[in-house]
Design an enzyme around this catalytic site. Structure first.
Site, short mmCIF file in Angstrom:
data_model
loop_
_atom_site.label_atom_id
_atom_site.label_comp_id
_atom_site.label_asym_id
_atom_site.label_seq_id
_atom_site.Cartn_x
_atom_site.Cartn_y
_atom_site.Cartn_z
CE LYS A 109 25.68 32.22 24.29
NZ LYS A 109 25.68 33.69 24.14
N GLY A 110 26.69 28.69 30.06
CA GLY A 110 27.26 28.86 31.41
C GLY A 110 28.16 27.75 31.90
CD GLU A 148 22.54 24.17 33.91
OE1 GLU A 148 23.52 24.73 33.38
OE2 GLU A 148 21.38 24.39 33.57
CG ASP A 149 25.37 27.52 34.70
OD1 ASP A 149 24.30 26.88 34.82
OD2 ASP A 149 25.42 28.62 34.14
CG ASP A 201 17.76 29.93 40.99
OD1 ASP A 201 17.61 29.77 42.21
OD2 ASP A 201 17.53 31.02 40.42
CE LYS A 227 22.11 31.67 42.65
NZ LYS A 227 21.44 32.71 41.84
CG PHE A 232 22.69 37.48 39.61
CD1 PHE A 232 21.61 36.73 39.16
CD2 PHE A 232 23.68 37.84 38.69
CE1 PHE A 232 21.52 36.35 37.82
CE2 PHE A 232 23.60 37.46 37.36
CZ PHE A 232 22.51 36.72 36.93
CG ASP A 243 25.41 35.23 31.37
OD1 ASP A 243 25.00 34.18 31.88
OD2 ASP A 243 24.67 35.99 30.71
NE ARG A 292 28.35 33.81 28.56
CZ ARG A 292 27.23 33.24 28.99
NH1 ARG A 292 27.28 32.36 29.96
NH2 ARG A 292 26.06 33.57 28.47
P1 IMP Z 1 16.65 27.19 36.91
O1 IMP Z 1 17.23 26.10 37.79
O2 IMP Z 1 15.77 26.68 35.83
O3 IMP Z 1 15.98 28.25 37.75
O4 IMP Z 1 17.76 27.96 36.15
C1 IMP Z 1 19.06 27.70 36.21
C2 IMP Z 1 19.76 28.57 35.22
O5 IMP Z 1 19.55 29.96 35.52
C3 IMP Z 1 21.25 28.34 35.31
O6 IMP Z 1 21.65 27.37 34.39
C4 IMP Z 1 21.81 29.70 34.97
O7 IMP Z 1 21.97 29.80 33.58
C5 IMP Z 1 20.75 30.68 35.42
N1 IMP Z 1 21.11 31.27 36.73
C6 IMP Z 1 20.58 30.97 37.94
N2 IMP Z 1 21.15 31.68 38.92
C7 IMP Z 1 22.09 32.45 38.31
C8 IMP Z 1 23.07 33.42 38.81
O8 IMP Z 1 23.18 33.71 40.01
N3 IMP Z 1 23.86 33.99 37.87
C9 IMP Z 1 23.76 33.71 36.54
N4 IMP Z 1 22.90 32.81 36.04
C10 IMP Z 1 22.06 32.20 36.92
MG MG Z 2 22.51 27.71 32.45
#
Ligand code: IMP
Ligand code: MG
Length: 172
Positions: A40-41, A96-97, A100, A128, A149, A156, A162
């Protein structure tokens, strides 16, 4: 929980989104593409982005859930909602939001590539880079942010915040 620590304000978001939309329009150069929004992000970012795109764009959504820390090594992601559209031979742009570790987008890219799109590009509002576990190259990045975070503008913390119009660091 303190969400008053603004990291990116409304004006910065507005300017950045407009700039990213221009770059996206330029990259597709009149060719149509499908925006695939990761729920949803990314929904708030994607809506603002969409309004600033002038080329022929289609909209579709996917929802995925990561299995969390224990399965990060496998990078297994579960698809909760799949696309409505067929993407074979289409240009697709994943929206994507945050990137990470990169595991979610790595999985999603592989999954979508197996459906043989004409092209695949990635757009993320936030990056990130510090905790990257697998290499994911985004074609369009809004802001690089520290390994903290973050909430707001669709993003969220346990489904809350959100609705904040800006992006804030979360402090306990
Ligand atoms: P990754 O790249 O698979 O580690 O995950 C990315 C997802 O983790 C993003 O799409 C977000 O939904 C969630 N995420 C990563 N960092 C944060 C944060 O600081 N706040 C909220 N959600 C986060
Ligand atoms: Mg996400």
């Amino acid at each position: 929980m303190n969400i008053e620590n603004k990291l990116i304000d409304e004006k910065q978001l507005e300017d950045k989104v407009r700039e990213m939309a221009l770059k996206i329009d330029k990259a597709y150069d009149g060719e149509e593409f499908i925006m695939i929004v990761v729920l949803k992000g990314a929904s708030v970012f994607a809506s603002d982005l969409l309004k600033n795109i002038t080329g022929d764009v289609y909209l579709d959504f996917m929802a995925v859930s990561s299995y969390g820390m224990s399965t990060q090594s496998s990078g297994t992601v579960k698809i909760l909602k799949d696309l409505d559209m067929e993407i074979e031979n289409k240009n697709i742009l994943i929206v994507e939001d945050i990137i990470d570790t990169g595991l979610t987008l790595h999985y999603l890219s592989q999954n979508l590539l197996s459906r043989k799109p004409k092209s695949l590009k990635i757009c993320t509002l936030l990056d990130k880079p510090q905790k990257r576990k697998c290499e994911v190259k985004a074609d369009f990045v809004g802001f690089e942010v520290p390994d903290k975070f973050i909430v707001g503008y669709g993003i969220d913390c346990k489904e809350k915040y959100r609705n904040l119009p800006y992006i804030s660091l979360v402090e306990a």
